[in-house]
Design a protein around this motif. Structure first.
Motif, PDB file in Angstrom:
ATOM      1  N   TYR A  32       0.832  -1.204   0.000  1.00 11.20           N
ATOM      2  CA  TYR A  32       0.000   0.000   0.000  1.00 11.20           C
ATOM      3  C   TYR A  32       0.864   1.250   0.000  1.00 11.20           C
ATOM      4  O   TYR A  32       0.606   2.201  -0.745  1.00 11.20           O
ATOM      5  CB  TYR A  32      -0.923  -0.002   1.213  1.00 11.20           C
ATOM      6  CG  TYR A  32      -1.986   1.079   1.143  1.00 11.20           C
ATOM      7  CD1 TYR A  32      -3.232   0.812   0.587  1.00 11.20           C
ATOM      8  CD2 TYR A  32      -1.740   2.368   1.609  1.00 11.20           C
ATOM      9  CE1 TYR A  32      -4.209   1.794   0.501  1.00 11.20           C
ATOM     10  CE2 TYR A  32      -2.702   3.359   1.522  1.00 11.20           C
ATOM     11  CZ  TYR A  32      -3.931   3.065   0.973  1.00 11.20           C
ATOM     12  OH  TYR A  32      -4.885   4.056   0.878  1.00 11.20           O
ATOM     13  N   LEU A  33       1.918   1.261   0.822  1.00  9.52           N
ATOM     14  CA  LEU A  33       2.796   2.422   0.874  1.00  9.52           C
ATOM     15  C   LEU A  33       3.475   2.650  -0.468  1.00  9.52           C
ATOM     16  O   LEU A  33       3.604   3.796  -0.925  1.00  9.52           O
ATOM     17  CB  LEU A  33       3.848   2.246   1.966  1.00  9.52           C
ATOM     18  CG  LEU A  33       4.889   3.370   2.067  1.00  9.52           C
ATOM     19  CD1 LEU A  33       4.237   4.682   2.480  1.00  9.52           C
ATOM     20  CD2 LEU A  33       6.005   2.993   3.034  1.00  9.52           C
ATOM     21  N   ILE A 149       6.252   7.845  11.698  1.00 11.10           N
ATOM     22  CA  ILE A 149       6.043   6.680  12.566  1.00 11.10           C
ATOM     23  C   ILE A 149       4.553   6.369  12.581  1.00 11.10           C
ATOM     24  O   ILE A 149       3.739   7.181  13.035  1.00 11.10           O
ATOM     25  CB  ILE A 149       6.547   6.972  13.990  1.00 11.10           C
ATOM     26  CG1 ILE A 149       8.003   7.479  13.952  1.00 11.10           C
ATOM     27  CG2 ILE A 149       6.428   5.740  14.865  1.00 11.10           C
ATOM     28  CD1 ILE A 149       8.484   8.048  15.280  1.00 11.10           C
ATOM     29  N   MET A 150       4.204   5.164  12.095  1.00 11.23           N
ATOM     30  CA  MET A 150       2.795   4.837  11.897  1.00 11.23           C
ATOM     31  C   MET A 150       2.435   3.504  12.534  1.00 11.23           C
ATOM     32  O   MET A 150       3.302   2.698  12.861  1.00 11.23           O
ATOM     33  CB  MET A 150       2.481   4.798  10.400  1.00 11.23           C
ATOM     34  CG  MET A 150       2.713   6.135   9.715  1.00 11.23           C
ATOM     35  SD  MET A 150       2.167   6.110   8.005  1.00 11.23           S
ATOM     36  CE  MET A 150       2.173   7.876   7.678  1.00 11.23           C
ATOM     37  N   ALA A 151       1.144   3.276  12.671  1.00  8.73           N
ATOM     38  CA  ALA A 151       0.642   2.042  13.261  1.00  8.73           C
ATOM     39  C   ALA A 151       0.901   0.859  12.335  1.00  8.73           C
ATOM     40  O   ALA A 151       1.148   1.017  11.133  1.00  8.73           O
ATOM     41  CB  ALA A 151      -0.848   2.175  13.536  1.00  8.73           C
ATOM     42  N   THR A 157      -2.963   2.699   9.222  1.00 13.80           N
ATOM     43  CA  THR A 157      -1.864   3.257   8.428  1.00 13.80           C
ATOM     44  C   THR A 157      -2.394   3.974   7.200  1.00 13.80           C
ATOM     45  O   THR A 157      -1.922   5.065   6.847  1.00 13.80           O
ATOM     46  CB  THR A 157      -0.895   2.141   8.011  1.00 13.80           C
ATOM     47  OG1 THR A 157      -0.382   1.508   9.183  1.00 13.80           O
ATOM     48  CG2 THR A 157       0.260   2.694   7.200  1.00 13.80           C
ATOM     49  N   GLN A 158      -3.356   3.390   6.535  1.00 12.00           N
ATOM     50  CA  GLN A 158      -3.903   3.993   5.316  1.00 12.00           C
ATOM     51  C   GLN A 158      -4.560   5.340   5.608  1.00 12.00           C
ATOM     52  O   GLN A 158      -4.437   6.286   4.824  1.00 12.00           O
ATOM     53  CB  GLN A 158      -4.903   3.026   4.675  1.00 12.00           C
ATOM     54  CG  GLN A 158      -4.231   1.794   4.095  1.00 12.00           C
ATOM     55  CD  GLN A 158      -5.191   0.687   3.724  1.00 12.00           C
ATOM     56  OE1 GLN A 158      -6.383   0.928   3.521  1.00 12.00           O
ATOM     57  NE2 GLN A 158      -4.692  -0.540   3.642  1.00 12.00           N
ATOM     58  N   ALA A 163      -3.863  11.450   5.328  1.00 16.99           N
ATOM     59  CA  ALA A 163      -3.686  12.769   5.946  1.00 16.99           C
ATOM     60  C   ALA A 163      -2.432  13.468   5.436  1.00 16.99           C
ATOM     61  O   ALA A 163      -2.289  14.681   5.600  1.00 16.99           O
ATOM     62  CB  ALA A 163      -3.623  12.623   7.466  1.00 16.99           C
ATOM     63  N   LEU A 164      -1.527  12.700   4.815  1.00 17.21           N
ATOM     64  CA  LEU A 164      -0.276  13.270   4.299  1.00 17.21           C
ATOM     65  C   LEU A 164      -0.320  13.538   2.792  1.00 17.21           C
ATOM     66  O   LEU A 164       0.679  13.965   2.220  1.00 17.21           O
ATOM     67  CB  LEU A 164       0.890  12.318   4.598  1.00 17.21           C
ATOM     68  CG  LEU A 164       1.265  12.133   6.063  1.00 17.21           C
ATOM     69  CD1 LEU A 164       2.304  11.020   6.202  1.00 17.21           C
ATOM     70  CD2 LEU A 164       1.787  13.420   6.672  1.00 17.21           C
ATOM     71  N   ASP A 165      -1.454  13.296   2.156  1.00 18.26           N
ATOM     72  CA  ASP A 165      -1.555  13.482   0.711  1.00 18.26           C
ATOM     73  C   ASP A 165      -1.034  14.843   0.275  1.00 18.26           C
ATOM     74  O   ASP A 165      -1.470  15.886   0.787  1.00 18.26           O
ATOM     75  CB  ASP A 165      -3.010  13.349   0.247  1.00 18.26           C
ATOM     76  CG  ASP A 165      -3.363  11.926  -0.152  1.00 18.26           C
ATOM     77  OD1 ASP A 165      -2.447  11.156  -0.477  1.00 18.26           O
ATOM     78  OD2 ASP A 165      -4.556  11.593  -0.122  1.00 18.26           O
ATOM     79  N   GLY A 166      -0.111  14.852  -0.687  1.00 18.83           N
ATOM     80  CA  GLY A 166       0.361  16.085  -1.285  1.00 18.83           C
ATOM     81  C   GLY A 166       1.243  16.936  -0.399  1.00 18.83           C
ATOM     82  O   GLY A 166       1.584  18.057  -0.774  1.00 18.83           O
ATOM     83  N   GLN A 167       1.646  16.414   0.772  1.00 14.21           N
ATOM     84  CA  GLN A 167       2.421  17.221   1.718  1.00 14.21           C
ATOM     85  C   GLN A 167       3.921  16.973   1.663  1.00 14.21           C
ATOM     86  O   GLN A 167       4.680  17.703   2.297  1.00 14.21           O
ATOM     87  CB  GLN A 167       1.925  16.958   3.146  1.00 14.21           C
ATOM     88  CG  GLN A 167       0.501  17.427   3.404  1.00 14.21           C
ATOM     89  CD  GLN A 167       0.139  17.348   4.871  1.00 14.21           C
ATOM     90  OE1 GLN A 167       1.004  17.425   5.744  1.00 14.21           O
ATOM     91  NE2 GLN A 167      -1.139  17.187   5.162  1.00 14.21           N
TER      92      GLN A 167
END
Length: 252
Positions: A32-33, A149-151, A157-158, A163-167
């Motif tokens: 997915y990442l 750092i993610m779950a 995680t998805q 929340a980080l789209d385009g950042q």
């Protein structure tokens, strides 16, 4: 602000967990990442799996954070005593571990008087870190330097990645379009997978909700092409309708 693309930006992933190495759990986050990063215009170059051990985590983090523009970690940030990812990364960076005041406020609002000391562990971050929104369970992800750092739970995680789209500098601006339906997420899962496979360069996220006594879901398509989003939205709505799910063009 997205920087002009003058080189290929790269990322690495550290998957943390004895359960992955033992075979008890199969990782779903790497694939997915990789696709999410591709949509962002960033290339996943390396994936490592390490045990729930301080030194193993710190060694992997220190090696990969300097070799790539971005480093993602999944796993080991839950409420139990053996979730040591935050401690290991803080040690790798030479930072103290604190209870982040904003994370604590989020958890207090979410849990109320059911906020236990164990759950409060999910507010711990390396000193100086910022938070990543978690729309699923509210316990936030963490960003410190170039590390995210993610779950370990894929659905959580998805949501954090969304929340980080385009950042992230280095990629193209990411556009999105939403199709929704009053349906259970599971009933649309095959349709979403089929449409996504047929459209390379587009990623589809599913975000269920419960409102007005009914179950619904927003299906968010992401791409760097507005024209491609239009084509995929039409395809998705047609496929949903063929499966007796009434689509809505927009967010519910």
């Amino acid at each position: 602000m997205i920087e002009p693309i003058s080189r290929i930006y790269t990322a690495a992933l550290v998957i943390i967990g004895d359960e992955i190495l033992s075979g008890r759990t199969q990782d779903a986050n790497a694939a997915y990442l990789a696709k999410w990063l591709s949509v962002q215009g960033i290339r996943l170059k390396e994936v490592r799996v390490v045990a729930d051990e301080m030194d193993a985590i710190a060694d992997a983090v220190n090696a990969l954070r300097v070799q790539h523009d971005y480093l993602f970690t999944t796993g080991g940030i839950g409420p139990t005593h053996d979730d040591i990812t935050v401690d290991a990364i803080a040690a790798a960076l030479g930072r103290a571990v604190i209870v982040h005041p904003d994370a604590r406020a989020i958890l207090e609002h979410h849990y109320g008087d059911q906020l236990t000391d164990a759950r409060l562990r999910m507010a711990r971050t390396p000193d100086g870190a910022s938070l990543i929104e978690n729309p699923r369970t509210k316990a936030p992800g963490i960003r410190v330097e170039n590390i995210f750092i993610m779950a370990g739970v894929p659905m959580i995680t998805q949501g954090m990645l969304a929340a980080l789209d385009g950042q992230l500098p280095g990629g193209q601006p990411v556009l999105s379009r939403t199709v929704a339906a009053w349906t259970q997420e599971s009933q649309a899962a095959d349709v979403l997978s089929r449409v996504e496979r047929a459209n390379p360069g587009v990623q589809i996220g599913s975000y269920p909700f419960w409102r007005e006594g009914k179950t619904g879901a927003n299906f968010v398509m992401r791409s760097t092409s507005l024209d491609q989003l239009a084509v995929v939205a039409e395809m998705l709505m047609a496929e949903l309708a063929q499966n007796d799910i009434t689509p809505i063009d927009g967010e519910l």
